[in-house]
Motif scaffolding. Structure first.
Motif, PDB file in Angstrom:
ATOM      1  N   LYS A 177      -0.960   0.557  -0.124  1.00 38.19           N
ATOM      2  CA  LYS A 177      -2.001   1.611   0.201  1.00 38.19           C
ATOM      3  C   LYS A 177      -3.407   1.021   0.162  1.00 38.19           C
ATOM      4  N   GLU A 178      -3.673   0.462  -1.050  1.00 37.52           N
ATOM      5  CA  GLU A 178      -5.322   0.156  -1.684  1.00 37.52           C
ATOM      6  C   GLU A 178      -5.587  -1.107  -0.625  1.00 37.52           C
ATOM      7  N   ALA A 179      -4.803  -1.779  -0.124  1.00 42.86           N
ATOM      8  CA  ALA A 179      -5.355  -2.939   0.978  1.00 42.86           C
ATOM      9  C   ALA A 179      -5.623  -2.321   2.210  1.00 42.86           C
ATOM     10  N   VAL A 180      -5.233  -1.114   2.808  1.00 45.12           N
ATOM     11  CA  VAL A 180      -5.342  -0.718   3.998  1.00 45.12           C
ATOM     12  C   VAL A 180      -6.013   0.722   4.205  1.00 45.12           C
ATOM     13  N   TYR A 186     -15.621   1.005   3.877  1.00 42.02           N
ATOM     14  CA  TYR A 186     -14.819  -0.228   3.970  1.00 42.02           C
ATOM     15  C   TYR A 186     -14.593  -1.222   2.462  1.00 42.02           C
ATOM     16  N   LYS A 187     -13.635  -1.443   2.095  1.00 38.99           N
ATOM     17  CA  LYS A 187     -13.601  -2.136   0.847  1.00 38.99           C
ATOM     18  C   LYS A 187     -13.118  -3.784   1.133  1.00 38.99           C
ATOM     19  N   LEU A 193      -4.869  -8.161  -3.954  1.00 45.96           N
ATOM     20  CA  LEU A 193      -3.751  -7.245  -3.560  1.00 45.96           C
ATOM     21  C   LEU A 193      -3.024  -8.132  -2.626  1.00 45.96           C
ATOM     22  N   LEU A 194      -3.621  -8.945  -2.040  1.00 50.27           N
ATOM     23  CA  LEU A 194      -2.800  -9.847  -0.910  1.00 50.27           C
ATOM     24  C   LEU A 194      -2.095 -10.938  -1.482  1.00 50.27           C
ATOM     25  N   GLU A 195      -2.683 -11.570  -2.586  1.00 48.20           N
ATOM     26  CA  GLU A 195      -1.835 -12.296  -3.174  1.00 48.20           C
ATOM     27  C   GLU A 195      -0.603 -11.957  -3.826  1.00 48.20           C
ATOM     28  N   LYS A 196      -0.683 -10.468  -4.403  1.00 54.21           N
ATOM     29  CA  LYS A 196       0.481  -9.883  -4.896  1.00 54.21           C
ATOM     30  C   LYS A 196       1.615  -9.817  -3.817  1.00 54.21           C
ATOM     31  N   TYR A 197       0.903  -9.269  -2.426  1.00 55.04           N
ATOM     32  CA  TYR A 197       1.870  -8.849  -1.299  1.00 55.04           C
ATOM     33  C   TYR A 197       2.592 -10.272  -1.048  1.00 55.04           C
ATOM     34  N   ASP A 198       1.732 -11.238  -1.104  1.00 62.30           N
ATOM     35  CA  ASP A 198       2.615 -12.665  -0.726  1.00 62.30           C
ATOM     36  C   ASP A 198       3.795 -12.820  -1.343  1.00 62.30           C
TER      37      ASP A 198
END
Length: 243
Positions: A177-180, A186-187, A193-198
């Motif tokens: 959620k924190e990424a979107v 906007y942050k 967060l994207l690397e963790k989602y990878d």
């Protein structure tokens, strides 16, 4: 949990369907009606749906879209951006219609299509059916427009396979959620967060070549995904074009 929210959370894309099964007409009508209940800009309903049931026509669209499951599903719904009705009404009342020069109309139509398509997905899934969106309907946009006999100011945006699932794939994890979702502004500091989602998405990414989210989207947008879009839109009367 609320049953509607629970259904949304369980959404999966279905790419294998039980062959030869026909969706009852009353269920298909319910899906179409649900799509029509979606909100739209000025209630203009700037979209239409074309249902493809005939096997040979589904096969042809499977070839044009590059998606074999289009031929396997019970019905293939093509959602088209539709300003033809606006053009007809404009001529009737002696008004000017600016589709040939106004790019905002593409955003309007794409939004209306997206909302209607999502309603159709929710309705279909509530009936125990499976779906998958087919962006490849734009792969050969001009050829698909001709195949569907689309008039001026109408063009395909997305297709939707609907049918009885042959498989029960797992639900893919989504971005955190924190990424979107951001509050107030906007942050941009979301790379960790994207690397963790990878790492989280790779086990679910066999179809994409078992690569992470960031590498996949970088490769996808390294060059135009589909060629000929601008020319095809002009042929349909947009972006300064004429038929």
């Amino acid at each position: 949990m609320n049953p509607i929210i629970d259904q949304i959370h369980q959404h999966r894309s279905i790419r294998q369907y039980q062959a030869g099964k026909t969706i009852p007409e009353e269920q298909l009508n319910a899906i179409i009606r649900a799509a029509q209940c979606a909100p739209s800009w000025i209630n203009g309903q700037q979209y239409s749906m074309i249902g493809i049931k005939e096997p040979e026509r589904k096969q042809k669209l499977a070839e044009l879209t590059g998606n074999p499951y289009v031929a396997e599903c019970s019905v293939f719904l093509v959602f088209v951006a539709d300003f033809y009705r606006v053009d007809v009404a404009s001529k009737h009342y002696g008004k000017s219609f600016g589709a040939k020069t106004e790019p905002d109309l593409l955003l309007v139509a794409a939004t209306d299509v997206g909302l209607a398509c999502q309603n159709a997905i929710l309705a279909a899934e509530s009936l125990g059916l499976g779906t998958v969106c087919i962006g490849g309907i734009r792969r050969e946009l001009a050829a698909v427009s001709e195949f569907l006999a689309l008039p001026e100011f109408v063009f395909p945006v997305v297709g939707l396979c609907v049918g009885y699932p042959e498989v029960d794939p797992p639900v893919k994890p989504r971005l955190p959620k924190e990424a979107v979702y951001f509050e107030e502004t906007y942050k941009t500091d979301t790379w960790p967060l994207l690397e963790k989602y990878d790492e989280e998405i790779i086990p679910f990414s066999k179809r994409e070549g078992s690569i992470g989210y960031t590498e996949r989207i970088a490769k996808s947008y390294d060059q135009p995904y589909y060629a000929g879009i601008t020319e095809a839109l002009k042929k349909q009367g947009y972006l300064g074009g004429n038929r």
